[in-house]
Scaffold this motif. Structure first.
Motif, mmCIF file in Angstrom:
data_model
loop_
_atom_site.group_PDB
_atom_site.id
_atom_site.type_symbol
_atom_site.label_atom_id
_atom_site.label_comp_id
_atom_site.label_asym_id
_atom_site.label_seq_id
_atom_site.Cartn_x
_atom_site.Cartn_y
_atom_site.Cartn_z
ATOM 1 N N ILE A 340 0.832 -1.238 -0.237
ATOM 2 C CA ILE A 340 0.043 -0.155 0.388
ATOM 3 C C ILE A 340 1.232 1.024 -0.023
ATOM 4 O O ILE A 340 0.479 2.296 -0.875
ATOM 5 C CB ILE A 340 -0.939 0.048 0.812
ATOM 6 N N ILE A 341 2.119 0.910 0.506
ATOM 7 C CA ILE A 341 2.446 2.490 1.011
ATOM 8 C C ILE A 341 2.946 2.395 -0.235
ATOM 9 O O ILE A 341 3.386 4.078 -0.753
ATOM 10 C CB ILE A 341 3.534 1.980 1.734
ATOM 11 N N ILE A 342 4.103 1.404 -1.054
ATOM 12 C CA ILE A 342 4.644 1.620 -2.459
ATOM 13 C C ILE A 342 3.774 2.256 -3.184
ATOM 14 O O ILE A 342 4.801 3.444 -4.161
ATOM 15 C CB ILE A 342 5.254 0.960 -2.580
ATOM 16 N N PHE A 343 2.301 2.115 -3.604
ATOM 17 C CA PHE A 343 1.467 1.715 -4.022
ATOM 18 C C PHE A 343 1.052 3.633 -4.449
ATOM 19 O O PHE A 343 0.328 4.663 -5.154
ATOM 20 C CB PHE A 343 -0.167 1.486 -4.469
ATOM 21 N N CYS A 344 1.618 4.046 -3.010
ATOM 22 C CA CYS A 344 0.904 5.527 -2.285
ATOM 23 C C CYS A 344 2.029 6.572 -2.461
ATOM 24 O O CYS A 344 1.452 7.149 -3.594
ATOM 25 C CB CYS A 344 0.163 5.764 -1.380
ATOM 26 N N LEU A 345 2.852 6.403 -2.922
ATOM 27 C CA LEU A 345 4.270 6.525 -3.056
ATOM 28 C C LEU A 345 4.315 7.143 -4.993
ATOM 29 O O LEU A 345 4.318 8.006 -5.342
ATOM 30 C CB LEU A 345 5.638 6.510 -2.966
ATOM 31 N N PHE A 346 3.460 5.722 -5.879
ATOM 32 C CA PHE A 346 3.431 5.393 -7.092
ATOM 33 C C PHE A 346 2.455 6.572 -7.195
ATOM 34 O O PHE A 346 2.661 7.590 -8.648
ATOM 35 C CB PHE A 346 3.436 4.163 -7.353
ATOM 36 N N ALA A 347 1.638 6.558 -6.948
ATOM 37 C CA ALA A 347 0.127 7.536 -7.447
ATOM 38 C C ALA A 347 0.361 9.312 -6.697
ATOM 39 O O ALA A 347 -0.141 9.249 -7.583
ATOM 40 C CB ALA A 347 -0.817 7.027 -6.299
ATOM 41 N N ALA A 348 1.321 9.063 -5.592
ATOM 42 C CA ALA A 348 0.982 11.078 -5.353
ATOM 43 C C ALA A 348 2.108 10.671 -6.675
ATOM 44 O O ALA A 348 1.938 11.988 -6.916
ATOM 45 C CB ALA A 348 1.903 10.813 -3.875
ATOM 46 N N SER A 349 3.222 10.229 -6.889
ATOM 47 C CA SER A 349 4.122 10.827 -8.097
ATOM 48 C C SER A 349 3.775 10.950 -9.135
ATOM 49 O O SER A 349 3.524 12.476 -9.583
ATOM 50 C CB SER A 349 5.046 9.749 -8.066
ATOM 51 N N LEU A 350 2.066 10.445 -9.515
ATOM 52 C CA LEU A 350 1.241 10.526 -10.887
ATOM 53 C C LEU A 350 0.189 11.802 -10.485
ATOM 54 O O LEU A 350 0.486 12.956 -11.777
ATOM 55 C CB LEU A 350 0.643 9.720 -11.072
ATOM 56 N N HIS A 351 0.106 11.954 -9.054
ATOM 57 C CA HIS A 351 -0.429 13.034 -9.285
ATOM 58 C C HIS A 351 0.425 15.097 -8.794
ATOM 59 O O HIS A 351 -0.490 15.258 -9.814
ATOM 60 C CB HIS A 351 -1.259 13.086 -7.886
ATOM 61 N N TYR A 352 1.300 14.663 -9.307
ATOM 62 C CA TYR A 352 2.451 15.482 -8.970
ATOM 63 C C TYR A 352 2.128 16.132 -10.187
ATOM 64 O O TYR A 352 2.264 17.280 -9.976
ATOM 65 C CB TYR A 352 3.538 15.641 -8.292
ATOM 66 N N ILE A 353 1.984 15.506 -11.672
ATOM 67 C CA ILE A 353 2.019 15.803 -13.018
ATOM 68 C C ILE A 353 0.796 15.889 -13.328
ATOM 69 O O ILE A 353 0.459 16.962 -14.155
ATOM 70 C CB ILE A 353 2.845 15.382 -14.016
ATOM 71 N N LEU A 354 -0.616 14.654 -12.641
ATOM 72 C CA LEU A 354 -1.183 15.119 -13.361
ATOM 73 C C LEU A 354 -2.276 16.131 -12.733
ATOM 74 O O LEU A 354 -3.454 16.899 -12.972
ATOM 75 C CB LEU A 354 -2.087 14.047 -13.679
#
Ligand SMILES: Nc1ncnc2c1ncn2[C@@H]1O[C@H](COP(=O)(O)OP(=O)(O)OP(=O)(O)O)[C@@H](O)[C@H]1O
Ligand SMILES: [Mg+2]
Lengths: 620, 256
Positions: A340-354
């Motif tokens: 979950i934590i890894i995916f949170c980081l992945f999703a948050a990184s996408l959110h930064y550009i999106l």
């Protein structure tokens, strides 16, 4: 000479299906401004339906009629998708339509599995065209000639439709000026459905017609997605001629390219696209005006705010609770929460550009999987220790983002989305096809953490520190001048340039930063699992990240965290069912239609209902 | 010597000559109005002056420097501020943050990663808001402002880097008549005090005649007249365009 001519014919035959599917996508986009991501699925359905009507109904209708039947059936399905899924959300930002059509992909995938089973299905040969013909002494499958003729006939048919018939001229008018349509007294709703029918019909024919050359299988949908995006972007969105020329160009070059670089078919495609886009950013026949509305519809986003004290307490409590997980002694929990934590980081990184930057990337898995592969490759070939590999993962991913981003930020809106997807697919194909180094489909195994971190509980703490740290860095970066500038490019690129900032440079740097953070997530992932496979880079993984962001709410900094947590748990739970994709797909469509603000928006709505609307007009 | 010199500017869209051989000059501290009926080519001129559109031909010199071929951001760095006919502000930021962004860029802090933007140059931004009378709205979200307030916010943003030249495309469109005159008066005072040169377009003739030092009249891409307020007012050709075109002097040209 004769040999090269035969190769030319092979290339043109390959281009046929590509052109049919791409022109359908292009026509739909031209009129409705929706990029139908499920277009590959329609292509797949065309093949399956043609197979059934050839084999299950033998003799009743022949081979050729089966192709037509498949086209009509798929056209109808396309219309149903338009009416049920897209009609309710035409007014929403374009991201919603993209995500909803992704939900359709999942639904169709499982429906196809349910109806036709997992095996590849081989259709019958075309009667009268089973053999080969000799052209200048070279043997060419005669069915290849049929495909070439089909493409040309469809091209002429579309040309006739759009230039000589009343309906077609109306459609073209609609493409150029949307207000004009209603002025001309055309029922827009009927027009859109009709256009979807036509686009889906072409995809269905494309899928059915290639059956004698291949099979109907469950990989066809994603398989054709990247190539048709490359074709459409290279040819120019909305241009049928563009689709034709680009499909021919790319397929023919590929046939020649295979002789010199047998393992790099997709890479070659990318190079063609890259060259075209550097010279003509809107494709060979495209016009800048044809781009989408850049997601500017829908309610305006609220300003970001630092967390208020109660928010800080909640975050502190959650982090404290996360530190307790390994103490439960249940390894399964440590593993799940690390995911979950890894995916949170992945999703948050996408959110930064999106979310912050308004750039809808459909290829973010390239950097997540890229980071994972960078770490794995260093461990395997250089004996790099985990600690160093975890630093190299974001660096490597950031480097990939530097190159890919340079191309992508030249474009905006759906062009950007398709280009990121196509680039990601290229990286995927390199990893997939370069067996000797990456292990190809078999992935890379035995990539374990250093001895001190080998206990799942201990590694969990490493994930916790780096993952939560990464998320906090991303969050802090949204509040820096750079984060504000990025948000400024989303709100108004014009104003950003008019106060002396370089819009493209800001977007490019944000892309690199987000890519690097995704790479860190990938690095953490690889040591958590001990292995990495090409699936980590594939389209479906990019979509997973998108859905996490979307589920949480695009306009909120907390959204991606909530979305990633819920999505990971949901998937963990749903994947116990055999047809979980179907359920997930329906859920995604449902959310796109009913919860436009995602979870964060829903929370706000509930608060508003309870009379506790946030006072300061700000998003948490 | 004049501060801004525009020479033989041409631009056509397809067969439509939007700007057809336009030349004029602007002195330091001058308030120059560019007027003309809808579609006369005013915004097109502005966009060519600001590097947003490339002219077919012509030259624009600012203090001896050629601006044609430069990007908007580089022209901004030379000290040119701009407001737009259709306001361009950051909808997802607060009023004061909108102004802070211009200051952040001015101090070249755009790529700084170790400070919080909301804290940077807030006082300077508040001072600018005070100047245009929006201090009490500083922390409201820009997307809920009334249209007139958006126009004023744009002015504050454009003033942030202490420009030597302001290009204002219909600065008062969408405002109530009284408000328009007040805002333009305020603008005139501010620029007089700071010695800023202004080129502006405006449909409200009262606003133009009260504040402009000089007036240019554009019609179908061509300069029709040029001179003092009184000259232009008395010019029969200008009256013909305006009366014939359905727009009257002092009429309401509110159409942004
Ligand atoms: N990007 C464009 N493409 C094609 N034609 C354009 C474009 N921009 C402006 N035009 C045309 O050029 C002419 C001048 O337009 P412009 O916007 O400069 O007028 P304006 O004087 O600013 O009018 P208004 O008072 O309505 O703002 C008009 O005929 C307009 O239709
Ligand atoms: Mg104008």
């Amino acid at each position: 000479m004769a040999f090269y001519f035969a190769q030319l014919l092979t290339g043109m035959a390959n281009a046929s299906a590509l052109f049919l599917v791409a022109s359908g996508l292009s026509i739909i986009f031209g009129v409705t401004r929706v990029v139908n991501f499920s277009h590959g699925s329609l292509y797949m359905l065309g093949a399956y339906i043609a197979y059934s009507s050839m084999t299950v109904l033998p003799g009743i209708i022949g081979f050729w009629a089966s192709i037509l039947v498949a086209g009509l059936a798929v056209g109808l399905i396309g219309m149903i998708i338009e009416v049920c899924v897209l009609k309710p959300i035409y007014k929403a930002p374009e991201l919603f339509q993209l995500v909803a059509t992704f939900g359709v992909i999942l639904v169709i995938q499982d429906m196809a599995l349910l109806i036709w089973g997992p095996e590849d299905l081989f259709g019958q040969r075309a009667p009268g065209f089973e053999g080969v013909v000799e052209i200048f002494g070279e043997r060419v499958p005669s069915y290849d000639l049929v495909l070439i003729v089909l493409a040309v006939v469809v091209l002429i048919g579309l040309w006739y439709l759009f230039t000589k018939t009343r309906v077609g001229i109306l459609v073209r008018a609609a493409t150029q000026d949307r207000e004009m349509v209603s002025a001309l007294g055309v029922n827009q709703s009927v027009l859109f459905s009709g256009v979807f029918f036509l686009g889906a019909f072409l995809a269905g024919i494309g899928g059915a017609a290639q059956l004698p050359k291949g099979s109907a299988n469950l990989l066809m949908d994603f398989g054709i997605l990247a190539p048709i995006f490359v074709v459409v972007v290279t040819g120019g969105m909305g241009s049928i001629w563009g689709a034709f020329v680009a499909a021919m160009l790319i397929s023919v070059l590929q046939v020649y390219g295979i002789r010199f670089l047998p393992n790099s078919t997709l890479v070659l495609m990318f190079i063609v696209m890259a060259v075209v886009l550097v010279i003509r950013p809107w494709g060979l026949f495209g016009k800048p005006e044809a781009a989408g509305d850049h997601g500017s519809q829908g309610p305006p986003p609220k300003p970001f705010r630092q967390l208020d004290p109660s928010g800080r307490i909640i975050v502190a409590v959650i982090i404290a609770a996360l530190t307790l997980v390994p103490l439960s002694g249940v390894n399964f929990l440590s593993v799940l929460f690390a995911d979950i934590i890894i995916f949170c980081l992945f999703a948050a990184s996408l959110h930064y550009i999106l979310g912050v930057g308004g750039l809808v990337s459909f290829g973010h898995a390239a950097f997540y999987g890229g980071g994972a592969y960078v770490a794995a490759l260093f461990v395997q070939y250089a004996g790099t220790p985990m600690e160093l590999a975890l630093m190299l993962a974001p660096l490597g991913a950031g480097f990939a983002a530097l190159i890919i981003g340079w191309f992508c930020v030249r474009l905006t809106g759906v062009y950007f989305a398709m280009l990121t997807l196509a680039c990601a697919q290229v990286l995927w194909s390199i990893v997939f096809q370069w067996d000797e180094v990456t292990g190809g489909d078999d992935g890379m195994l035995s990539i374990w953490p250093s001895a001190w971190a080998s206990e799942p509980g201990v590694y969990y703490y490493l994930v916790l520190v780096l993952g939560v740290g990464g998320v906090l860095v991303l969050r802090a970066m949204a509040h820096t001048p750079f984060g504000y500038a990025l948000r400024g490019t989303r709100d108004s690129a014009l104003r950003t340039e008019a106060i002396g900032m370089n819009v493209k440079l800001i977007q490019w740097m944000a892309f690199v930063f987000a890519g690097a953070m995704a790479g860190l997530a990938g690095g953490l992932f690889v040591f958590a699992k001990g292995s990495v496979f090409p699936t980590e880079m594939e389209i479906a993984t990019s979509f997973d990240a998108l859905i996490m962001v979307f589920l949480g709410g695009v306009q909120s900094l907390t959204g991606p965290i909530a979305g990633a947590s819920v999505f990971t748990l949901l998937q963990d739970w749903l994947s116990r069912f055999e047809y979980w994709r179907l359920l997930l797909g329906l859920l995604i469509i449902f959310i796109a239609i009913l919860l436009p603000g995602g979870l964060a928006g829903a929370v706000d709505q509930v608060k508003a209902l309870l009379g506790r609307a946030p006072k300061d007009e700000a998003a948490p | 010597m004049s501060f801004l010199t525009v020479q033989n500017l041409y631009k056509s869209f397809g067969g439509n000559r939007a700007v057809d051989d336009v030349s004029f000059a602007l002195a330091k501290g001058e308030l120059l109005a560019l007027i003309g009926p809808n579609g006369a080519g005013k915004s097109t001129c502005f966009n060519m002056l600001y590097g947003i559109l490339a002219p077919d031909k012509g030259s624009v010199c600012l203090d001896g420097r050629e601006l044609i071929g430069m990007k908007p951001r580089d022209i901004w760095r030379l000290g040119v501020g701009r407001t737009f006919q259709i306001t361009a502000v950051y909808a997802s930021m607060s009023v004061v943050e909108n102004v802070q962004m211009a200051l952040i860029s001015h101090h070249r802090k755009t790529f700084s990663a170790f400070t919080r933007a909301a804290r940077l140059y807030r006082d300077d931004a508040m001072a600018l808001l005070n100047l245009i009378g929006m201090k009490d709205q500083a922390d409201r979200a820009a997307n809920i402002l009334a249209y007139g307030d958006l126009k004023r916010l744009e002015l504050a943003v454009a003033m942030a880097h202490d420009p030597a030249l302001l290009l204002m495309d219909e600065p008062t469109a969408g405002m109530a008549p009284g408000e328009r005159r007040a805002l333009m008066k305020l603008t005139a005072d501010i620029v007089a005090e700071r010695g800023v040169s202004v080129l502006f377009t405006e449909h409200d003739m009262d606003v133009v005649f009260e504040n402009a030092h000089r007036v240019l009249v554009l019609n179908r891409g061509q300069l029709l007249a040029e001179g003092s307020v009184d000259d232009v007012r008395a010019n029969p050709a200008v009256q013909e365009v305006y009366l014939g075109g359905g727009t009257t002097f002092g009429g309401d040209g509110d159409h942004a």
